[in-house]
Enzyme design. Structure first.
Site, PDB file in Angstrom:
ATOM      1  N   CYS A   1       0.904  -1.308  -0.025  1.00 14.39           N
ATOM      2  CA  CYS A   1       0.016   0.138  -0.005  1.00 14.39           C
ATOM      3  C   CYS A   1       1.122   1.285  -0.163  1.00 14.39           C
ATOM      4  CB  CYS A   1      -1.039  -0.037   1.256  1.00 14.39           C
ATOM      5  SG  CYS A   1      -0.290  -0.073   2.731  1.00 14.39           S
TER       6      CYS A   1
ATOM      7  N   ASN B   1       2.605   1.517   4.179  1.00 13.86           N
ATOM      8  CA  ASN B   1       2.783   0.073   4.819  1.00 13.86           C
ATOM      9  C   ASN B   1       2.582   0.549   6.446  1.00 13.86           C
ATOM     10  OD1 ASN B   1       5.856  -2.034   5.297  1.00 13.86           O
ATOM     11  ND2 ASN B   1       3.492  -2.560   5.113  1.00 13.86           N
TER      12      ASN B   1
ATOM     13  N   CYS C   1      -1.095   1.060   7.531  1.00 14.44           N
ATOM     14  CA  CYS C   1      -2.547   0.861   7.592  1.00 14.44           C
ATOM     15  C   CYS C   1      -3.115  -0.388   7.017  1.00 14.44           C
ATOM     16  CB  CYS C   1      -3.213   2.165   7.337  1.00 14.44           C
ATOM     17  SG  CYS C   1      -2.835   3.644   7.942  1.00 14.44           S
ATOM     18  N   ARG C   2      -2.944  -0.406   5.806  1.00 15.56           N
ATOM     19  CA  ARG C   2      -3.685  -1.563   5.004  1.00 15.56           C
ATOM     20  C   ARG C   2      -2.639  -2.849   4.708  1.00 15.56           C
ATOM     21  NH1 ARG C   2      -5.304   1.834  -0.041  1.00 15.56           N
ATOM     22  NH2 ARG C   2      -3.420   3.052   0.755  1.00 15.56           N
ATOM     23  N   SER C   3      -1.536  -2.645   4.305  1.00 13.11           N
ATOM     24  CA  SER C   3      -0.666  -3.723   3.910  1.00 13.11           C
ATOM     25  C   SER C   3      -0.296  -4.505   5.312  1.00 13.11           C
ATOM     26  CB  SER C   3       0.340  -3.538   3.017  1.00 13.11           C
ATOM     27  OG  SER C   3       1.172  -2.483   3.675  1.00 13.11           O
TER      28      SER C   3
ATOM     29  N   ASP D   1      -7.896   3.772   1.286  1.00 14.02           N
ATOM     30  CA  ASP D   1      -6.992   4.300   1.986  1.00 14.02           C
ATOM     31  C   ASP D   1      -7.706   4.871   3.378  1.00 14.02           C
ATOM     32  OD1 ASP D   1      -4.897   5.806   3.491  1.00 14.02           O
ATOM     33  OD2 ASP D   1      -4.275   6.768   1.626  1.00 14.02           O
TER      34      ASP D   1
HETATM   35  P1  4NP Z   1      -1.663   2.722   4.139  1.00 11.33           P
HETATM   36  O1  4NP Z   1      -2.149   4.192   4.640  1.00 11.33           O
HETATM   37  O2  4NP Z   1      -1.261   3.132   2.615  1.00 11.33           O
HETATM   38  O3  4NP Z   1      -2.697   2.023   4.148  1.00 11.33           O
HETATM   39  O4  4NP Z   1      -0.324   2.407   5.102  1.00 11.33           O
HETATM   40  C1  4NP Z   1      -1.516   5.351   4.705  1.00 11.33           C
HETATM   41  C2  4NP Z   1      -0.367   5.918   5.637  1.00 11.33           C
HETATM   42  C3  4NP Z   1       0.278   6.893   5.509  1.00 11.33           C
HETATM   43  C4  4NP Z   1       0.148   7.834   4.573  1.00 11.33           C
HETATM   44  C5  4NP Z   1      -0.941   7.672   3.323  1.00 11.33           C
HETATM   45  C6  4NP Z   1      -1.574   6.457   3.547  1.00 11.33           C
HETATM   46  N1  4NP Z   1       0.836   8.803   4.405  1.00 11.33           N
HETATM   47  O5  4NP Z   1       0.437   9.925   3.650  1.00 11.33           O
HETATM   48  O6  4NP Z   1       1.534   9.301   5.270  1.00 11.33           O
END
Ligand code: 4NP
Length: 173
Positions: free
Chosen positions: A13, A16, A18-20, A129
């Site tokens: 994602c 790395n 939240c989702r993955s 997201d």
């Molecule tokens: P993820 O979520 O892609 O599911 O880990 C996010 C975590 C951090 C950010 C964006 C999405 N960020 O912009 O820092």
């Protein structure tokens, strides 16, 4: 002793955190419930570098914990060029992830890159997201990932069996 062959899977994602990490932890748990964890190598990675070295987001850790799963030991890393050769299946959580992965992948490895829910459930949907969202969004992400992980394990059951057989064959030669 020969090395046990494995199906290698990378969940990707943007951050790395939240989702993955949830996908990595939940899919590993589904495999553990089936007694198949040893047939797979599972990892997760980020497209961005903002959170490298960090633990998963506390809201993802809490969502996993509500379902009896501990993902707090994971650590964020960024996708690297070797990943496209090492992993059989590389799952992006949304279409933006897929575009960036396809751009990074050497052309002969692009077929390894798939949208997670589409590959697992046959539905062309994204895991959205949740970073700027609330606890309920993390819960919804958990449920999507759990459903897709169960379907993915079913979809890969045949392949896992053949990996199991080839591992048994090579361990007796
Ligand atoms: P993820 O979520 O892609 O599911 O880990 C996010 C975590 C951090 C950010 C964006 C999405 N960020 O912009 O820092």
């Amino acid at each position: 002793m020969s090395k046990q062959p494995r199906i290698t899977i990378l969940f990707v994602c943007l951050g790395n955190i939240c989702r993955s990490p949830l996908a990595e932890g939940v899919f590993r748990e589904v495999l553990r419930e089936k007694g198949q964890e040893h047939l797979f190598e599972i990892d997760s990675a980020a497209l961005g570098d903002w959170h490298v070295g960090q633990r998963p987001d506390p809201r993802s850790v809490a969502a996993a914990r509500r379902h009896g799963l501990d993902i707090s030991g994971q650590k964020c890393r960024q996708v690297n060029p070797e990943d496209f050769r090492h992993f059989d299946l590389i799952f992006g959580m949304d279409r933006g992830n897929i575009r960036r992965l396809q751009h990074l992948a050497p052309p002969d490895t692009r077929g390894r890159v798939h949208l997670f829910l589409e590959y697992a459930l046959g539905r062309p949907e994204e895991v959205p997201d949740p970073y700027y969202e609330d606890e309920e969004s993390f819960e919804a992400v958990y449920r999507m990932i759990r459903e897709a992980s169960e379907a993915l394990a079913e979809r890969l059951a045949e392949r896992a069996l053949s990996v199991c057989r080839s591992g048994q064959a090579s361990s007796t030669t």
